[in-house]
Design an enzyme around this catalytic site. Structure first.
Site, PDB file in Angstrom:
ATOM      1  N   TYR A  56      -1.386  16.618  18.772  1.00 41.09           N
ATOM      2  CA  TYR A  56      -1.317  14.833  18.015  1.00 41.09           C
ATOM      3  C   TYR A  56      -2.136  13.879  19.267  1.00 41.09           C
ATOM      4  CZ  TYR A  56      -0.455  11.474  15.030  1.00 41.09           C
ATOM      5  OH  TYR A  56      -0.897  10.605  13.855  1.00 41.09           O
TER       6      TYR A  56
ATOM      7  N   LYS B  52      -2.206  15.612  11.878  1.00 42.11           N
ATOM      8  CA  LYS B  52      -0.513  15.896  11.088  1.00 42.11           C
ATOM      9  C   LYS B  52       0.147  16.534  10.115  1.00 42.11           C
ATOM     10  CE  LYS B  52      -0.750  10.552  11.137  1.00 42.11           C
ATOM     11  NZ  LYS B  52       0.240   9.766  11.380  1.00 42.11           N
TER      12      LYS B  52
END
Length: 580
Positions: free
Chosen positions: A110, A183
């Site tokens: 991420y 995500k």
């Protein structure tokens, strides 16, 4: 519909799978493939004899091998590429590795590393498990969603971006699909949402990024970003198709531009189950840190004065949620909004009709009469230093993307009037932070209570070590998604967002100076479960839960997928494991 290669059977955390295929094809299906962990009995039953090395390696051995490979990868982007390949080969091994080394791997899968991967998307492209929708072909939206092979009951979550506001790097065109995939990884690692039950989607509406438009390798539409009525019609077509194909899925909007983010959320929040992480997720985690800080100071939320530097999507989202929480403390909406001062690149948001403030910012405008009495450097543009000098805020929130804008002069001025100022430089990545924790603590003699948007190392000052809270949305959105899935909520209400923030804040017991205002990302599973339970209960209280909550704790934990190799059933027979 043709028979699917496998079916996940209900119960047992989704770890019973009926295999509907045979032979080498199994090794190309990430959810089924377990590589050298297939036992000899499984290899015989599934037609894999001779296709794998003779020695069977249990999951623990594979985990050691994968982690060693990860460590040997050189740069962060090379580590990202290795993990992306692992995820596309072996679902269980990828998520087991991620969950056991979450604090180390999160910055790779991420932010911040994923930002570099997005910029290099067209160069590094390999098969991506997501849906690409083109504004030039809106008639193909429904067919594209159905091409995933998933039925109406197979999907809990659609993670959607149009790539205009990616992290701190702006318009990235079709490469934004990777932020949705990132995500998705966090939803699973943090909250146990079944990775099969989420679909990443990119709305390709063109790009204004000239470097992409001039790149021969760029894979997206080669025209300027479409806006206006045609854009709105495309989003509406997507929402309609999504509701038709996946009627029980929450739509998670990610990294839209500021104007579109607020407008789309306001347009659809009362029509479908939808959530914007940049607006609501950021708001919830920042509000949680503020509540923890206010509690540590022995004060009430209603006694604070809030200054927001950078009144964009995130900043106004924080303000809106805090207003909801202030109303719970007995203030009217007007009284609550009166505690906020918001600044943009044009200065303080006021009722001056000559200033081009956005509609969603104007609900926090200050009266020209009020500011006329202020002593300011330039009456034509009331800057952050002017606001701090005249307001004496107790809470300073930075979502401006302007590095160093929380100057020593501003911070010392604030600290001169507040014993423990709450100062939150939230802009990502670290190079855009409004101030560093080390400077903030130095300038306030260790009195500031801090939360940042990016991770910072602990700071030691005068013998005290300060753990810096990271206002990471991962503390909120995974649990919120899980709570929505468990309750099968038809809407995401303001109450559910507030419940998520309060759940995170409840996990912080401030007992010593220097303690973090937020839980650690190492504790994400516990945090997400706590948030999910609170959200599911609030969904029921708000009348939007379709699934009765007979035992919310049990229902949440039963829904959390675990990264272990599943029991396999071949036809009607169980594939019996053997001891090695």
């Amino acid at each position: 519909m043709a028979e699917r290669p496998y079916d996940v059977l209900p119960g047992d955390h989704g770890n019973r799978i009926r295999v509907n295929t045979h032979g080498s094809y199994i090794l190309r299906i990430p959810r089924l493939n377990r590589g050298t962990a297939f036992t000899h009995a499984e290899r015989v039953e599934l037609g894999l004899e001779g296709l794998l090395p003779e020695r069977v390696t249990p999951l623990e051995g594979q985990l050691h091998r994968a982690y060693t490979r990860f460590l040997r990868a050189g740069s962060p982007i090379e580590k990202f590429a290795y993990l992306q390949g692992l995820r596309d080969r072996n679902t269980v091994l990828f998520y087991r590795l991620l969950s056991e080394h979450l604090d180390e791997l999160m910055p790779i899968v991420y932010t911040p590393t994923i930002g570099e991967a997005i910029q290099e998307f067209s160069l590094w492209y390999q098969q991506v498990n997501g849906v690409f929708l083109s504004i030039d072909a809106p008639e193909r939206i429904e067919a594209s969603l159905r091409a995933t092979g998933k039925s109406a009951d197979d999907v809990d979550l659609l993670i959607v971006t149009d790539s205009e506001g990616i992290l701190g790097i702006g318009d990235q065109g079709v490469g934004g699909i990777l932020i949705c995939i990132g995500k998705k990884s966090v939803y699973t690692a943090a909250a146990g949402l079944d990775p099969d039950r989420m679909v990443p989607v990119v709305l390709d509406v063109g790009t204004n990024n000239l470097s992409l438009l001039n790149d021969d390798l760029y894979l997206g539409l080669r025209h300027a970003r479409v806006r206006g009525e045609r854009y709105d019609a495309f989003v509406a077509d997507f929402v309609a198709a999504a509701q038709k194909v996946f009627p029980h899925a929450m739509v998670h909007w990610e990294d839209f531009g500021a104007d579109n983010a607020h407008r789309i959320l306001e347009t659809y929040r009362d029509e479908i189950c939808t959530f914007n992480d940049d607006v609501q997720g950021t708001a919830a985690v920042v509000a949680a840190a503020i509540m923890a800080g206010v509690s540590a100071n022995g004060e009430r939320l209603r006694d604070q004065r809030f200054v927001i530097s950078g009144a964009g999507t995130a900043g106004i989202g924080v303000a809106d949620l805090l207003v909801d929480l202030l109303r719970q403390e007995g203030l009217s909406e007007e009284q609550a909004r009166g505690l906020f001062w918001a600044t943009t690149s044009r200065g303080l948001v006021t009722d001056d009709p000559t200033k081009r403030f956005r509609d969603f910012q104007r609900r926090y405008e200050r009266s020209s009469v009020e500011v006329a009495a202020w002593d300011v450097e330039d009456p034509g543009r009331i800057g952050l230093s002017d606001v701090v000098a005249n307001v004496h805020p107790t809470v300073l929130i930075g979502t401006s993307g302007q590095p160093g804008s929380f100057t020593e002069a501003i911070v010392t001025d604030m600290a001169a009037h507040v014993e423990h100022p709450l100062i939150f430089p939230l802009s990502n990545p670290t190079t855009l932070a409004e101030a560093t924790p080390a400077h903030l603590l130095e300038w306030t003699q260790g009195r500031a209570r801090i939360a940042t948007g990016s991770p910072f190392a602990p700071v030691t000052l005068d013998g005290v070590t300060y753990d810096v809270a990271q206002a990471n949305n991962a503390l909120v959105f995974p649990g919120l998604g899980l709570g929505v899935a468990v309750s099968r909520a038809t809407r995401v209400t303001d109450g559910m967002i507030a419940a998520a923030a309060q759940a995170v804040a409840s996990l912080v017991q401030y007992r010593k100076e220097g303690q973090s205002l937020l839980p650690s990302v190492r504790d994400l599973r516990r945090v997400s479960a706590t948030v999910a339970i609170a959200v599911a209960r609030q969904a029921e209280a708000d009348g939007v839960a379709e699934t009765p909550l007979t035992d919310p704790v049990e229902q949440v934990f039963d829904r959390m997928w675990q990264p272990v190799y599943p029991e396999l059933l071949y036809g009607k027979r169980r594939v019996a494991p053997e001891q090695d």
